[in-house]
Design an enzyme around this catalytic site. Structure first.
Site, PDB file in Angstrom:
ATOM      1  N   HIS A  42       0.672  -1.302  -0.047  1.00 47.42           N
ATOM      2  CA  HIS A  42       0.036   0.048   0.031  1.00 47.42           C
ATOM      3  C   HIS A  42       0.794   1.379  -0.050  1.00 47.42           C
ATOM      4  O   HIS A  42       0.606   2.166  -0.750  1.00 47.42           O
ATOM      5  CB  HIS A  42      -0.856  -0.004   1.006  1.00 47.42           C
ATOM      6  N   ARG A  69      -2.109  -5.999  -8.382  1.00 45.22           N
ATOM      7  CA  ARG A  69      -1.120  -6.999  -7.896  1.00 45.22           C
ATOM      8  C   ARG A  69      -0.878  -8.190  -8.959  1.00 45.22           C
ATOM      9  O   ARG A  69       0.161  -8.334  -9.652  1.00 45.22           O
ATOM     10  CB  ARG A  69      -1.308  -7.822  -6.453  1.00 45.22           C
ATOM     11  N   SER A 118      -3.066  -7.550   3.195  1.00 47.13           N
ATOM     12  CA  SER A 118      -3.339  -7.278   4.297  1.00 47.13           C
ATOM     13  C   SER A 118      -3.531  -8.867   4.977  1.00 47.13           C
ATOM     14  O   SER A 118      -3.159  -8.951   6.187  1.00 47.13           O
ATOM     15  CB  SER A 118      -4.577  -6.367   4.719  1.00 47.13           C
ATOM     16  N   LYS A 164     -17.976  -5.346   7.256  1.00 45.64           N
ATOM     17  CA  LYS A 164     -16.728  -6.389   7.337  1.00 45.64           C
ATOM     18  C   LYS A 164     -16.497  -6.188   8.734  1.00 45.64           C
ATOM     19  O   LYS A 164     -16.696  -5.141   9.423  1.00 45.64           O
ATOM     20  CB  LYS A 164     -15.497  -5.843   6.626  1.00 45.64           C
TER      21      LYS A 164
HETATM   22  P1  ADP Z   1      -9.823  -3.385  -0.682  1.00 45.32           P
HETATM   23  O1  ADP Z   1     -10.415  -4.043   0.445  1.00 45.32           O
HETATM   24  O2  ADP Z   1     -10.703  -2.379  -1.081  1.00 45.32           O
HETATM   25  O3  ADP Z   1      -9.213  -4.114  -1.747  1.00 45.32           O
HETATM   26  P2  ADP Z   1      -7.088  -3.075   0.426  1.00 45.32           P
HETATM   27  O4  ADP Z   1      -6.626  -2.133   1.402  1.00 45.32           O
HETATM   28  O5  ADP Z   1      -6.936  -4.375   0.468  1.00 45.32           O
HETATM   29  O6  ADP Z   1      -8.672  -2.651   0.341  1.00 45.32           O
HETATM   30  O7  ADP Z   1      -6.417  -2.658  -0.883  1.00 45.32           O
HETATM   31  C1  ADP Z   1      -6.557  -1.251  -1.370  1.00 45.32           C
HETATM   32  C2  ADP Z   1      -5.884  -1.221  -2.793  1.00 45.32           C
HETATM   33  O8  ADP Z   1      -4.457  -1.278  -2.765  1.00 45.32           O
HETATM   34  C3  ADP Z   1      -6.645  -1.973  -3.888  1.00 45.32           C
HETATM   35  O9  ADP Z   1      -6.659  -1.693  -5.104  1.00 45.32           O
HETATM   36  C4  ADP Z   1      -5.449  -3.164  -3.724  1.00 45.32           C
HETATM   37  O10 ADP Z   1      -5.459  -4.179  -4.944  1.00 45.32           O
HETATM   38  C5  ADP Z   1      -4.268  -2.504  -3.616  1.00 45.32           C
HETATM   39  N1  ADP Z   1      -3.261  -3.354  -2.852  1.00 45.32           N
HETATM   40  C6  ADP Z   1      -3.130  -4.079  -1.943  1.00 45.32           C
HETATM   41  N2  ADP Z   1      -2.032  -4.608  -1.525  1.00 45.32           N
HETATM   42  C7  ADP Z   1      -1.008  -4.320  -2.726  1.00 45.32           C
HETATM   43  C8  ADP Z   1       0.223  -4.579  -2.978  1.00 45.32           C
HETATM   44  N3  ADP Z   1       0.930  -5.290  -2.084  1.00 45.32           N
HETATM   45  N4  ADP Z   1       0.668  -3.827  -3.991  1.00 45.32           N
HETATM   46  C9  ADP Z   1      -0.005  -2.956  -4.718  1.00 45.32           C
HETATM   47  N5  ADP Z   1      -1.410  -2.945  -4.525  1.00 45.32           N
HETATM   48  C10 ADP Z   1      -2.007  -3.233  -3.379  1.00 45.32           C
END
Ligand code: ADP
Length: 158
Positions: free
Chosen positions: A17, A90, A128, A41
């Protein structure tokens, strides 16, 4: 002034992130990290904890702000006078969901563009959920999350 929003659950924020935030912040004058407050959630971390972790991880970035929102993403984006949504991609597994999200947002708010930033190789496995799973069983998450998040995870599972 170009304002972008990077929305997500951030439960918790990972180095993946943070990489998207750093790269996204270069594309706009102001980047708002929007933490979705989703009542459907059950997150591990509270909104307050998420804000603290995200603010700490981005404290050196002058044009980044951290806020939380509930309801429709496009309403939050418009309220903030932003016109760009930044998301991370990703792997092919993200593709379906991100396309669906971008197209539905475009259909209800065509003034807002979604920009997908492709994850750096070293973060492409990082989520996460993985981080929580590793931390739950006392695995080392040092290279996966910012320092304060590591501390929060250790405290949460100790
Ligand atoms: P959501 O529940 O909205 O998917 P996340 O917090 O899991 O929220 O992710 C927010 C955004 O960041 C999403 O677009 C996700 O694909 C991206 N993201 C999450 N982890 C990574 C990573 N390791 N590298 C690049 N982008 C990521």
């Amino acid at each position: 002034m170009r304002i972008g929003v990077y929305p997500g659950s951030f439960d918790p924020v990972t180095n993946g992130h943070v990489d998207i935030i750093r790269r996204g912040a270069k594309l706009v004058d102001k980047l708002i990290v929007g933490i979705l407050n989703n009542s459907q959630k059950t997150p591990l971390f509270s909104i307050e904890e998420k804000i603290t972790m995200l603010k700490d991880a981005t404290c050196d970035l002058e044009n980044v702000e951290v806020e939380c929102f509930s309801g429709l993403l496009v309403d939050f984006v418009n309220k903030k006078n932003a016109d760009m949504i930044i998301r991370g991609l990703r792997a092919i597994s993200d593709y379906d969901y991100e396309i669906q999200l971008a197209q539905s947002n475009y259909s209800i708010a065509s003034n807002i563009e979604t920009v997908l930033l492709i994850s750096r190789n070293e973060y492409s496995f990082l989520s996460s959920s993985i981080v929580k799973e590793v931390a739950r069983y006392n695995g080392n998450v040092h290279n996966m999350v910012p320092p304060l998040t590591e501390q929060f995870l250790i405290n949460k599972f100790s």
